[in-house]
Design an enzyme around this catalytic site. Structure first.
Site, PDB file in Angstrom:
ATOM      1  N   LEU A  92      -0.447  12.097  -3.264  1.00 51.89           N
ATOM      2  CA  LEU A  92      -0.516  10.933  -4.147  1.00 51.89           C
ATOM      3  C   LEU A  92       0.327   9.860  -3.474  1.00 51.89           C
ATOM      4  CD1 LEU A  92       0.035  12.582  -7.669  1.00 51.89           C
ATOM      5  CD2 LEU A  92      -2.114  11.736  -6.708  1.00 51.89           C
ATOM      6  N   ASP A  93      -0.059   8.607  -3.658  1.00 54.56           N
ATOM      7  CA  ASP A  93       0.718   7.519  -3.062  1.00 54.56           C
ATOM      8  C   ASP A  93       2.136   7.524  -3.639  1.00 54.56           C
ATOM      9  OD1 ASP A  93      -1.617   6.747  -1.826  1.00 54.56           O
ATOM     10  OD2 ASP A  93      -2.088   5.210  -3.323  1.00 54.56           O
ATOM     11  N   ARG A  94       3.035   6.884  -2.923  1.00 54.42           N
ATOM     12  CA  ARG A  94       4.425   6.842  -3.388  1.00 54.42           C
ATOM     13  C   ARG A  94       4.538   6.295  -4.823  1.00 54.42           C
ATOM     14  NH1 ARG A  94       9.803   5.187  -1.200  1.00 54.42           N
ATOM     15  NH2 ARG A  94       9.024   5.029   0.913  1.00 54.42           N
ATOM     16  N   HIS A  96      -6.002   6.142  -0.530  1.00 54.73           N
ATOM     17  CA  HIS A  96      -5.928   5.021  -1.494  1.00 54.73           C
ATOM     18  C   HIS A  96      -7.268   4.804  -2.209  1.00 54.73           C
ATOM     19  CE1 HIS A  96      -2.043   4.022  -0.109  1.00 54.73           C
ATOM     20  NE2 HIS A  96      -2.325   3.125   0.790  1.00 54.73           N
ATOM     21  N   LYS A 110      -7.424   2.841  -5.627  1.00 45.68           N
ATOM     22  CA  LYS A 110      -7.013   1.435  -5.459  1.00 45.68           C
ATOM     23  C   LYS A 110      -8.097   0.652  -4.718  1.00 45.68           C
ATOM     24  CE  LYS A 110      -2.147   2.602  -5.476  1.00 45.68           C
ATOM     25  NZ  LYS A 110      -1.040   3.058  -4.654  1.00 45.68           N
TER      26      LYS A 110
END
Ligand code: URA
Length: 243
Positions: free
Chosen positions: A104-106, A190, A193
């Site tokens: 998962l992204d930060r 991503h 997004k």
């Protein structure tokens, strides 16, 4: 029957080295068949004993399965020189060999499976299995039926191939901000997004709420974790061929 010493069982299960697991028993953190263990040399039946470490089941097969509600600001990897990782949020005694299953992204929160079972990880992440992942997203601006259709059609997100069709389920279509559930069957970098960017929206908040059969429990707060229970693990291991 397979009778072995408790300290061997715990070390085989990845709870720590032989001397570390002795300390765990002495500290009262191990429970065997409903009773707090006092003697690390006690003999147990490795096939039937129910062993808990800090109240969480631990199995001698050596595999550990943890679900975490990943908090924002933490990296989904095992080691990072300057930043805190999801593995750093776990007690030191059980970190050895653990890795996050997928990333998962930060700034993304939510469900993250952490394990040392490479085979299961491979099957869960295999593009051929199409294991669905569901995200709750808050975005700037409006979402409408055109957005739903665009997600379903397979958007161009700047890669060689368009994204696989995704399900967009609008929850709140307010003027300046909207929220929605997004279900993906692939896991590109991503991806959520970039899907929203492709329809001119920016993601303000993102949280993963499920992965295959595994759901993020409402009472697991960001930064908290727990071992999967037997039912969750059985369901997760029976990975169907999702469409
Ligand atoms: N898609 C994203 O954009 N970010 C994540 O962290 C996961 C999926």
């Amino acid at each position: 029957m397979s009778i072995i010493r408790l300290d061997k069982y715990l070390a085989d299960a990845g709870a720590g080295t032989r001397s570390q697991v002795k300390s765990l028993v002495k500290a009262g953190r191990i429970n065997v068949n409903g009773v707090q263990a006092k003697d690390y040399g006690m003999k147990i039946d490795a096939e039937t004993a129910k062993v808990l470490f800090d109240g969480k089941p631990i199995s001698r097969q050596g595999f550990i399965y943890i679900m975490m509600n990943k908090p924002a600001g933490v990296i989904s990897s095992t080691e990072e020189r300057n930043d805190q990782t999801v593995v750093d949020l776990l007690p030191e005694e059980i970190r050895r060999g653990l890795f996050p299953v997928g990333r998962l992204d930060r700034d993304t929160e939510g469900l993250l499976l952490i394990s040392n079972d490479g085979k299961l990880a491979h099957r869960l992440l295999s593009p051929k299995k199409h294991v669905p992942k569901r995200y709750y997203a808050v975005v700037d601006g409006m979402l409408d039926e055109d957005s739903v259709e665009a997600f379903a059609s397979g958007l161009d997100i700047g890669d060689d191939k368009p994204a696989k069709p995704a399900i967009l389920c609008i929850m709140d279509r307010g003027g300046s901000r909207s929220s929605a559930m997004v279900t993906l069957t692939e896991g590109r970098y991503h991806e959520v997004k970039r899907l929203f960017n492709a329809i001119g929206r920016n993601v303000i908040y993102l949280k993963r709420v499920s992965m295959g059969s595994l759901e993020l429990p409402d009472d697991l707060m960001p930064g908290q974790w727990r071992a999967l229970n037997m039912e969750e693990l059985d369901m997760l291991k029976e990975i169907p061929q999702y469409l």
